[in-house]
Design an enzyme around this catalytic site. Structure first.
Site, PDB file in Angstrom:
ATOM      1  N   THR A 210       0.858  -1.196   0.000  1.00 26.07           N
ATOM      2  CA  THR A 210       0.000   0.000   0.000  1.00 26.07           C
ATOM      3  C   THR A 210       0.890   1.242   0.000  1.00 26.07           C
ATOM      4  O   THR A 210       2.075   1.169  -0.349  1.00 26.07           O
ATOM      5  CB  THR A 210      -1.001  -0.037   1.178  1.00 26.07           C
ATOM      6  OG1 THR A 210      -1.920   1.050   1.045  1.00 26.07           O
ATOM      7  CG2 THR A 210      -0.331   0.022   2.532  1.00 26.07           C
ATOM      8  N   ASN A 211       0.351   2.386   0.340  1.00 24.03           N
ATOM      9  CA  ASN A 211       1.124   3.633   0.316  1.00 24.03           C
ATOM     10  C   ASN A 211       0.675   4.530   1.462  1.00 24.03           C
ATOM     11  O   ASN A 211      -0.196   4.160   2.241  1.00 24.03           O
ATOM     12  CB  ASN A 211       0.970   4.310  -1.051  1.00 24.03           C
ATOM     13  CG  ASN A 211      -0.488   4.585  -1.356  1.00 24.03           C
ATOM     14  OD1 ASN A 211      -1.144   5.374  -0.698  1.00 24.03           O
ATOM     15  ND2 ASN A 211      -1.024   3.864  -2.355  1.00 24.03           N
TER      16      ASN A 211
END
Ligand code: CTP
Length: 401
Positions: A210-211
């Site tokens: 993810t980020n």
């Protein structure tokens, strides 16, 4: 919160223990810049004092004593005519019954009867009282006359029982107030889809790629669109945020799910604020990867580009009259944003310098430059994500005119 600033709100407070929540609501409204005049019923005064409200609104709070005071002859009429909205929170079964039958025996109900502004009620009572056919009939009558109803919620009731009848929380009432005030805004009758959050691409059943996206800018955009009267669908990857009241929420995890959700939708405008993955594991492992099996080699593949797919540049059907993107860049901000504006078939793009500490992921502020398809640019100074959202929504409304 520009939809609330300078607005004149009448807040009626009736005799329910939820009156304590009304103080918080009055405070939130005042902090957002609204002029709040509180009208307490006699029963309301048994639970909470005018002084409490005066302390949070900085304005006089009114009681039934004022119905017979010096200003009595004009008070109720002028209130209901000058206000932008009459909110009754909490609204007891008794006050609902009075409103439904046009009974005007205290300052609040006289004001409600004379009011030409919209009325919003947040019912609060015991579950049995709410379910009673009399209350249900009154509720239907009020709704059929255009009275807006927020709640009630379900859960613990003052009687010790659990059920439907709780006044909804002040933040939620505030969301309903914003919707009522924004109803005839620049986006009234328009549908806007906003995507938000960082997508999650599964590695195995417990791990994801993810980020750092918090979803704050996307959620602020959804709220700003609601404030202008739009019908808003929020397609959101997992975040820690509560969606604004009134949004139709579609929860997704991966970029594929986000794309699939959008392929099922069409709208006047799409604002793609999500940080969608560019790469994803080619194959997610079915079972949890075990340490004892050694360090895994994860093969990545390109994730679909959502904007390019739905904006029509790849030859798919164009589902949105206006498409807006974001460009998160750590270098060559404007050049890269310009390239994305064209390659993704956008009407405009908000370029975001993520190398700045006060802009981009996680923080409350943003420093954006808007690049438009017609070649114009607008540099927005450092501002809150809420203000940035309002600016972007202004442009969306202008493009949809
Ligand atoms: N975007 C998208 N689909 C993706 C990735 C990004 O629709 N798979 C959208 C983002 O929501 C944003 C815009 O494209 O509105 C630009 O995203 P950004 O991450 O800045 O650019 P990328 O196209 O991913 O290119 P790069 O990461 O190489 O800068």
């Amino acid at each position: 919160m520009s939809v609330l600033s300078g607005k004149h709100i009448l807040l009626g407070v009736t005799g329910s223990i939820a009156a304590y929540k009304a103080a918080d609501l009055a405070s939130k409204l005042a902090q957002a810049g609204a002029k709040v005049d509180v009208l307490l019923t006699g029963a309301g005064e048994n639970f909470i004092t005018p002084l409490t409200f005066q302390s949070v609104t900085g304005r006089r709070a009114y009681t039934d004593a004022d119905l017979w005071g010096n200003e009595a002859h004009i008070l109720h009429v002028s209130f209901g005519k000058t206000a932008d909205l009459l909110v009754i929170a909490p609204c007891t079964a008794d006050t609902m019954a009075k409103l439904a039958h046009g009974i005007a025996d205290n300052l609040l109900t006289v004001t409600a009867l004379a009011a030409t502004c919209p009325i919003l009620i947040a019912p609060a009572m015991d579950g049995g009282m709410f379910d009673h056919p009399a209350t249900q009939e009154n509720l239907n009558t009020l709704q059929s006359r255009g009275v807006l109803v927020a709640g009630p919620g379900s859960g613990h009731l003052a009687s010790g029982l659990s059920g439907k009848g709780r006044m909804i929380e002040p933040m939620e009432v505030l969301g309903h107030i914003r919707m009522a005030l924004g109803k005839h805004g620049k986006l009234a009758g328009k549908k806007v889809i906003v995507t938000a959050g960082g997508t999650q691409e599964a590695i195995d059943p417990v791990r994801v790629i993810t980020n750092h996206s918090s979803g704050k800018q996307g959620y602020a955009l959804a709220q700003a669109a609601l404030d202008e009267g739009a019908k808003v669908t929020l397609v959101t990857a997992p975040t820690a945020l509560t969606p604004p009241v009134g949004t139709n929420v579609i929860n997704v995890k991966s970029v594929q799910e986000m794309l699939d959700a959008l392929l099922n939708e069409s709208a006047d405008a799409l604002i793609m604020a999500a940080a969608a993955a560019d790469f994803r594991p080619k194959q997610a492992a079915k079972e949890k990867m075990k340490k004892r099996d050694g360090i895994p080699q994860i093969e990545l593949e390109a994730a679909p580009d959502v904007l390019r797919t739905v904006s029509g540049v790849l030859g798919e059907k164009k589902r949105f009259n206006v498409a807006v993107g974001f460009a998160a860049e750590s270098q060559s901000l404007l050049e890269n944003a310009e390239e994305k504006l064209i390659s993704k078939g956008l009407d405009f793009i908000a370029a975001n310098d993520i190398s700045a500490k006060d802009a981009g992921f996680g923080v409350e502020t943003n420093r954006l430059t808007l690049l438009f398809a017609n070649g114009t640019r607008e540099i927005l100074p450092l501002m809150s994500k809420t203000e940035a959202a309002e600016k972007i929504i202004e442009h969306v409304a202008r493009l949809l005119e």
